[in-house]
Design an enzyme around this catalytic site. Structure first.
Site, PDB file in Angstrom:
ATOM      1  N   GLY A 141     -18.467 -23.190  17.724  1.00 24.92           N
ATOM      2  CA  GLY A 141     -19.479 -22.668  18.641  1.00 24.92           C
ATOM      3  C   GLY A 141     -20.757 -22.248  17.932  1.00 24.92           C
ATOM      4  N   CYS A 180     -23.138 -11.373  23.590  1.00 28.81           N
ATOM      5  CA  CYS A 180     -22.391 -10.343  22.857  1.00 28.81           C
ATOM      6  C   CYS A 180     -22.715  -8.890  23.186  1.00 28.81           C
ATOM      7  CB  CYS A 180     -22.545 -10.576  21.371  1.00 28.81           C
ATOM      8  SG  CYS A 180     -21.699 -12.090  20.873  1.00 28.81           S
ATOM      9  N   ARG A 239     -41.734  -9.870  29.605  1.00 29.47           N
ATOM     10  CA  ARG A 239     -41.611  -9.815  28.142  1.00 29.47           C
ATOM     11  C   ARG A 239     -42.835  -9.197  27.462  1.00 29.47           C
ATOM     12  NH1 ARG A 239     -36.673 -10.668  25.690  1.00 29.47           N
ATOM     13  NH2 ARG A 239     -35.426 -11.958  27.059  1.00 29.47           N
ATOM     14  N   LYS A 274     -20.761  -7.599  26.262  1.00 29.42           N
ATOM     15  CA  LYS A 274     -19.297  -7.677  26.082  1.00 29.42           C
ATOM     16  C   LYS A 274     -18.829  -6.725  24.979  1.00 29.42           C
ATOM     17  CE  LYS A 274     -18.241 -11.500  22.963  1.00 29.42           C
ATOM     18  NZ  LYS A 274     -17.733 -10.776  21.800  1.00 29.42           N
ATOM     19  N   PHE A 301     -31.720 -16.674  26.951  1.00 32.30           N
ATOM     20  CA  PHE A 301     -31.688 -15.201  26.870  1.00 32.30           C
ATOM     21  C   PHE A 301     -32.674 -14.657  25.858  1.00 32.30           C
ATOM     22  CE2 PHE A 301     -29.484 -13.652  23.040  1.00 32.30           C
ATOM     23  CZ  PHE A 301     -28.945 -14.815  22.507  1.00 32.30           C
ATOM     24  N   LYS A 302     -33.184 -15.521  24.980  1.00 27.89           N
ATOM     25  CA  LYS A 302     -34.257 -15.161  24.051  1.00 27.89           C
ATOM     26  C   LYS A 302     -34.883 -16.461  23.580  1.00 27.89           C
ATOM     27  CE  LYS A 302     -33.136 -14.031  19.745  1.00 27.89           C
ATOM     28  NZ  LYS A 302     -32.466 -13.577  18.504  1.00 27.89           N
ATOM     29  N   LYS A 340     -18.646  -3.914  13.465  1.00 24.66           N
ATOM     30  CA  LYS A 340     -19.327  -4.984  14.200  1.00 24.66           C
ATOM     31  C   LYS A 340     -19.675  -4.520  15.612  1.00 24.66           C
ATOM     32  CE  LYS A 340     -20.914  -8.703  15.728  1.00 24.66           C
ATOM     33  NZ  LYS A 340     -22.223  -9.224  15.383  1.00 24.66           N
ATOM     34  N   PHE A 377     -23.077 -11.297  11.648  1.00 26.63           N
ATOM     35  CA  PHE A 377     -24.206 -10.522  12.177  1.00 26.63           C
ATOM     36  C   PHE A 377     -25.420 -11.383  12.502  1.00 26.63           C
ATOM     37  CE2 PHE A 377     -21.670  -7.520   9.687  1.00 26.63           C
ATOM     38  CZ  PHE A 377     -21.497  -6.498  10.614  1.00 26.63           C
ATOM     39  N   LEU A 378     -25.284 -12.709  12.453  1.00 18.69           N
ATOM     40  CA  LEU A 378     -26.462 -13.542  12.724  1.00 18.69           C
ATOM     41  C   LEU A 378     -26.923 -13.350  14.168  1.00 18.69           C
ATOM     42  CD1 LEU A 378     -25.768 -16.185  14.713  1.00 18.69           C
ATOM     43  CD2 LEU A 378     -24.616 -16.973  12.676  1.00 18.69           C
TER      44      LEU A 378
HETATM   45  P1  NAD Z   1     -18.489 -20.134  21.533  1.00 15.42           P
HETATM   46  O1  NAD Z   1     -17.903 -19.963  22.879  1.00 15.42           O
HETATM   47  O2  NAD Z   1     -19.807 -20.807  21.362  1.00 15.42           O
HETATM   48  O3  NAD Z   1     -17.446 -20.957  20.614  1.00 15.42           O
HETATM   49  C1  NAD Z   1     -16.081 -20.684  20.560  1.00 15.42           C
HETATM   50  C2  NAD Z   1     -15.341 -22.020  20.369  1.00 15.42           C
HETATM   51  O4  NAD Z   1     -13.971 -21.751  20.047  1.00 15.42           O
HETATM   52  C3  NAD Z   1     -15.297 -22.915  21.627  1.00 15.42           C
HETATM   53  O5  NAD Z   1     -15.943 -24.153  21.336  1.00 15.42           O
HETATM   54  C4  NAD Z   1     -13.790 -23.108  21.901  1.00 15.42           C
HETATM   55  O6  NAD Z   1     -13.468 -24.409  22.375  1.00 15.42           O
HETATM   56  C5  NAD Z   1     -13.196 -22.854  20.523  1.00 15.42           C
HETATM   57  N1  NAD Z   1     -11.781 -22.496  20.490  1.00 15.42           N
HETATM   58  C6  NAD Z   1     -11.076 -21.669  21.300  1.00 15.42           C
HETATM   59  N2  NAD Z   1      -9.778 -21.600  20.885  1.00 15.42           N
HETATM   60  C7  NAD Z   1      -9.673 -22.390  19.795  1.00 15.42           C
HETATM   61  C8  NAD Z   1      -8.587 -22.737  18.911  1.00 15.42           C
HETATM   62  N3  NAD Z   1      -7.362 -22.210  19.048  1.00 15.42           N
HETATM   63  N4  NAD Z   1      -8.843 -23.582  17.901  1.00 15.42           N
HETATM   64  C9  NAD Z   1     -10.073 -24.121  17.727  1.00 15.42           C
HETATM   65  N5  NAD Z   1     -11.131 -23.827  18.511  1.00 15.42           N
HETATM   66  C10 NAD Z   1     -10.934 -22.981  19.535  1.00 15.42           C
HETATM   67  O7  NAD Z   1     -18.519 -18.681  20.883  1.00 15.42           O
HETATM   68  P2  NAD Z   1     -19.538 -18.115  19.764  1.00 15.42           P
HETATM   69  O8  NAD Z   1     -20.822 -17.723  20.384  1.00 15.42           O
HETATM   70  O9  NAD Z   1     -19.535 -19.026  18.586  1.00 15.42           O
HETATM   71  O10 NAD Z   1     -18.776 -16.762  19.379  1.00 15.42           O
HETATM   72  C11 NAD Z   1     -17.557 -16.765  18.685  1.00 15.42           C
HETATM   73  C12 NAD Z   1     -17.238 -15.344  18.260  1.00 15.42           C
HETATM   74  O11 NAD Z   1     -18.258 -14.863  17.380  1.00 15.42           O
HETATM   75  C13 NAD Z   1     -17.164 -14.339  19.417  1.00 15.42           C
HETATM   76  O12 NAD Z   1     -16.159 -13.398  19.130  1.00 15.42           O
HETATM   77  C14 NAD Z   1     -18.523 -13.668  19.369  1.00 15.42           C
HETATM   78  O13 NAD Z   1     -18.477 -12.360  19.870  1.00 15.42           O
HETATM   79  C15 NAD Z   1     -18.824 -13.651  17.890  1.00 15.42           C
HETATM   80  N6  NAD Z   1     -20.244 -13.636  17.538  1.00 15.42           N
HETATM   81  C16 NAD Z   1     -21.126 -14.429  18.208  1.00 15.42           C
HETATM   82  C17 NAD Z   1     -22.465 -14.437  17.821  1.00 15.42           C
HETATM   83  C18 NAD Z   1     -23.483 -15.309  18.522  1.00 15.42           C
HETATM   84  O14 NAD Z   1     -24.646 -15.202  18.189  1.00 15.42           O
HETATM   85  N7  NAD Z   1     -23.114 -16.158  19.449  1.00 15.42           N
HETATM   86  C19 NAD Z   1     -22.880 -13.663  16.731  1.00 15.42           C
HETATM   87  C20 NAD Z   1     -21.946 -12.881  16.069  1.00 15.42           C
HETATM   88  C21 NAD Z   1     -20.619 -12.877  16.475  1.00 15.42           C
HETATM   89  C1  UGA Z   2     -27.225  -9.964  18.534  1.00 20.24           C
HETATM   90  C2  UGA Z   2     -27.392  -9.180  17.231  1.00 20.24           C
HETATM   91  O1  UGA Z   2     -28.789  -9.040  16.959  1.00 20.24           O
HETATM   92  C3  UGA Z   2     -26.708  -9.909  16.079  1.00 20.24           C
HETATM   93  O2  UGA Z   2     -26.788  -9.126  14.893  1.00 20.24           O
HETATM   94  C4  UGA Z   2     -25.241 -10.132  16.432  1.00 20.24           C
HETATM   95  O3  UGA Z   2     -24.589 -10.853  15.410  1.00 20.24           O
HETATM   96  C5  UGA Z   2     -25.161 -10.912  17.736  1.00 20.24           C
HETATM   97  O4  UGA Z   2     -25.841 -10.171  18.781  1.00 20.24           O
HETATM   98  C6  UGA Z   2     -23.766 -11.095  18.212  1.00 20.24           C
HETATM   99  O5  UGA Z   2     -22.879 -10.347  17.853  1.00 20.24           O
HETATM  100  O6  UGA Z   2     -23.637 -12.004  19.024  1.00 20.24           O
HETATM  101  P1  UGA Z   2     -28.357 -12.098  19.630  1.00 20.24           P
HETATM  102  O7  UGA Z   2     -27.693 -11.602  20.865  1.00 20.24           O
HETATM  103  O8  UGA Z   2     -28.166 -13.506  19.231  1.00 20.24           O
HETATM  104  O9  UGA Z   2     -27.890 -11.209  18.386  1.00 20.24           O
HETATM  105  O10 UGA Z   2     -29.934 -11.861  19.741  1.00 20.24           O
HETATM  106  P2  UGA Z   2     -30.854 -10.552  19.628  1.00 20.24           P
HETATM  107  O11 UGA Z   2     -32.034 -10.891  18.832  1.00 20.24           O
HETATM  108  O12 UGA Z   2     -30.083  -9.361  19.210  1.00 20.24           O
HETATM  109  O13 UGA Z   2     -31.321 -10.361  21.135  1.00 20.24           O
HETATM  110  C7  UGA Z   2     -30.426  -9.918  22.132  1.00 20.24           C
HETATM  111  C8  UGA Z   2     -31.204  -9.660  23.407  1.00 20.24           C
HETATM  112  O14 UGA Z   2     -32.011  -8.501  23.270  1.00 20.24           O
HETATM  113  C9  UGA Z   2     -32.153 -10.794  23.805  1.00 20.24           C
HETATM  114  O15 UGA Z   2     -32.127 -10.958  25.200  1.00 20.24           O
HETATM  115  C10 UGA Z   2     -33.496 -10.283  23.342  1.00 20.24           C
HETATM  116  O16 UGA Z   2     -34.560 -10.843  24.047  1.00 20.24           O
HETATM  117  C11 UGA Z   2     -33.346  -8.795  23.625  1.00 20.24           C
HETATM  118  N1  UGA Z   2     -34.234  -7.934  22.829  1.00 20.24           N
HETATM  119  C12 UGA Z   2     -34.132  -7.923  21.473  1.00 20.24           C
HETATM  120  C13 UGA Z   2     -35.128  -7.106  23.472  1.00 20.24           C
HETATM  121  O17 UGA Z   2     -35.224  -7.092  24.720  1.00 20.24           O
HETATM  122  N2  UGA Z   2     -35.932  -6.294  22.724  1.00 20.24           N
HETATM  123  C14 UGA Z   2     -35.847  -6.249  21.370  1.00 20.24           C
HETATM  124  O18 UGA Z   2     -36.612  -5.459  20.740  1.00 20.24           O
HETATM  125  C15 UGA Z   2     -34.935  -7.090  20.728  1.00 20.24           C
END
Ligand code: NAD
Ligand code: UGA
Length: 462
Positions: free
Chosen positions: A12, A275, A440, A278, A337-338, A219, A161-162
């Site tokens: 993902g 995120c 915005r 949730k 969302f951004k 986290k 943390f990306l």
């Molecule tokens: P995503 O939904 O984009 O990807 C998850 C993938 O996992 C899906 O493609 C799904 O098919 C696959 N999957 C599910 N079960 C599986 C299995 N048993 N084996 C192999 N693949 C499997 O999710 P994401 O945005 O990449 O987020 C993943 C995790 O990282 C979440 O816990 C999220 O909270 C965390 N996270 C996300 C971000 C972000 O910016 N999106 C940043 C930091 C942390």
């Molecule tokens: C956020 C965190 O910044 C990451 O560190 C973390 O890894 C990630 O969640 C995660 O766990 O998924 P992300 O959601 O990708 O990253 O993007 P952000 O830049 O944090 O923006 C989140 C939302 O807040 C966006 O809708 C953005 O537009 C909004 N935002 C951000 C504001 O409204 N004001 C701000 O000053 C900053």
């Protein structure tokens, strides 16, 4: 233990870019990203990657076919790896105990069961997904109870943390890498093995090691603190609108205090993304589960304020347009969302569009990266019926096409291109009075007003 082969379950937004970076930085390590979603894996193996992220194409192209592989053969990927990242989704549970708050850990559990079934020898299992504190303990139990080939495991927590839109820069130069593990000789050795992978490009002093529970909890807390800042400034945006203060000026004034800092205090129509909401709900549920209702309520308010910010934006539009938007065309600029991502999960735009459609507005949406199918899916999942979707939603290929014959225009994503709009052209295209609702605060207030627009900018007093 030297790591020579890594696999990641989940291709993902996190698994794909994170593994691409590891593969690009460690050409001698074989990195395999495995997912059962065939369409997604096919896209990772094509020129049209499933994730839009600046700079991602380059690092994928560098490493793919060399030491970076994308596959649906999950079992083979697990079997061949010394270290397995689990980067599957952990959405909010929508059913049963904890519905609407707790994390749904079914993907984590099925990944752990599969790892147990397939593994031989010693493997390091790394929680990359965001999970509730103590999940490592559940994974350890599942692995121990289901290992059929006498495999041994060490479970580590290594949250990601990306941020989307800046993922490559964040991965290349992270503020820190956090690794939690058991404080035993075996646990510390596993921490060191993972740290040595990151040390190929991240300075050692940026790699923080802790026990498992601190890492898992950190986290959730990091996301909660970031989101809390946005809700805090958004609460002030309403006060600014009421008093004639300017929220950007307030943010600048407070952000220069080094104890506060300038980041994450940009007011908006509300935070989105997969995120923040949730993870805070997850924190709220944890607090409740551990008998801490006041702490739970404190964090719940961050979400409440975010919902209120989205609702009041829609109310502002409806009230300003003479209390009815029925049959009126409203241009929506931005659906992601951004900026710099094609991700729409929990985007404020979904909420705003849904509420405008419920008021029977016609909405004309333009977003440079989100495709029509995604917008249709999001609005359908938000409860908009197919008939209303067909009659009242138009998808446009430019801001100008969206603005043509519109009563109002709303900016919901801060895409850079919206900062350089041809405002006189927009004004000519729109019906009069021409209303702008800038969710915005990216449009130039004075220029808008000079052209004749009736402009509402979030957080700006009259
Ligand atoms: P995503 O939904 O984009 O990807 C998850 C993938 O996992 C899906 O493609 C799904 O098919 C696959 N999957 C599910 N079960 C599986 C299995 N048993 N084996 C192999 N693949 C499997 O999710 P994401 O945005 O990449 O987020 C993943 C995790 O990282 C979440 O816990 C999220 O909270 C965390 N996270 C996300 C971000 C972000 O910016 N999106 C940043 C930091 C942390
Ligand atoms: C956020 C965190 O910044 C990451 O560190 C973390 O890894 C990630 O969640 C995660 O766990 O998924 P992300 O959601 O990708 O990253 O993007 P952000 O830049 O944090 O923006 C989140 C939302 O807040 C966006 O809708 C953005 O537009 C909004 N935002 C951000 C504001 O409204 N004001 C701000 O000053 C900053």
């Amino acid at each position: 233990m030297k790591i020579t082969s890594i696999c990641c379950l989940g291709a993902g937004y996190v698994g794909g870019p994170t593994m691409a970076m590891i593969a690009a930085k460690c050409p001698d390590i074989r990195v395999t990203v495995a997912d059962m979603n065939e369409k997604r894996i096919a896209a990772w193996n094509s020129d049209d990657l499933p994730v839009y992220e600046p700079g991602l194409d380059d690092i994928v192209t560098t490493a793919r076919g060399r030491n970076l592989h994308f596959t649906t053969d999950i079992k083979a990927a697990i079997a061949g790896a010394d270290l397995i990242f689990v980067s599957v989704g952990t959405p909010t549970k929508s059913y049963g105990i904890g519905a609407g708050r707790a994390a749904d850990l079914r993907y984590i559990e099925s990944a752990a069961r599969l790892i147990a079934e397939v593994s031989e020898g010693h493997k390091i299992i790394v929680e990359k997904s965001t999970i509730p504190v103590k999940t490592a303990s559940a994974i350890q139990t599942i692995l121990a109870a289901n290992s059929t080939k006498d495999a041994t495991f060490q479970v580590l927590s290594n949250p990601e943390f990306l941020a989307e839109g800046t993922a490559i820069a964040d991965l290349e130069n992270p503020d820190r890498i956090l690794i939690g593990g058991e404080q035993t000789p075996e646990g510390l050795a596993a921490i060191q093995a993972l740290a040595s992978v990151y040390q190929r490009w991240v300075p050692r002093e940026k790699i923080i090691t802790t026990n498992l529970w601190s890492s898992e909890l950190s986290k959730l807390v990091a996301n909660a603190f970031l989101a809390q800042r946005i809700s805090s400034i958004n609460s002030i945006s309403a006060l600014c609108e009421a008093t004639g203060a300017d929220v950007d000026e307030v943010a600048r004034a407070i952000g220069t205090d080094s104890r506060i800092g300038p980041k994450f205090i940009k007011s908006s129509v509300g935070f989105g993304g997969s995120c923040f909401q949730k993870d805070i709900l997850n924190l709220v549920y944890l607090c409740q589960s551990f008998g801490l209702p006041d702490a739970a309520e404190y964090w719940r308010q961050v979400i409440h304020l975010n919902d209120w910010q989205k609702s009041r934006f829609v109310e502002k539009i409806v009230r300003t347009l003479f209390n009815t938007v029925n049959g009126k065309r409203i241009a929506i600029l931005g659906f992601a969302f951004k900026k710099d991502t094609n991700d729409t999960r929990e985007s404020a735009a979904i909420h705003i569009c849904r509420d405008l459609l419920r008021e029977r507005a016609h909405i004309a949406i333009y977003d440079p990266q989100v495709d029509a199918a995604q917008i249709h899916q999001d609005l359908t999942e938000a409860g908009i019926d197919p008939e209303l979707l067909a009659t009242n939603v138009e998808l446009c290929d430019s801001p100008y096409a969206a603005a043509e014959n519109s009563h109002a225009l709303a900016t919901l994503t801060e895409w850079d291109e919206f900062r350089h709009l041809d405002l006189p052209r927009l004004y000519d295209l729109m019906l009069k009075p021409a209303f702008v609702f800038d969710g915005r605060a990216i449009l130039p207030t004075t220029a808008l007003k000079a052209l004749g627009f009736d402009a509402f900018i979030i957080g700006k007093g009259a």
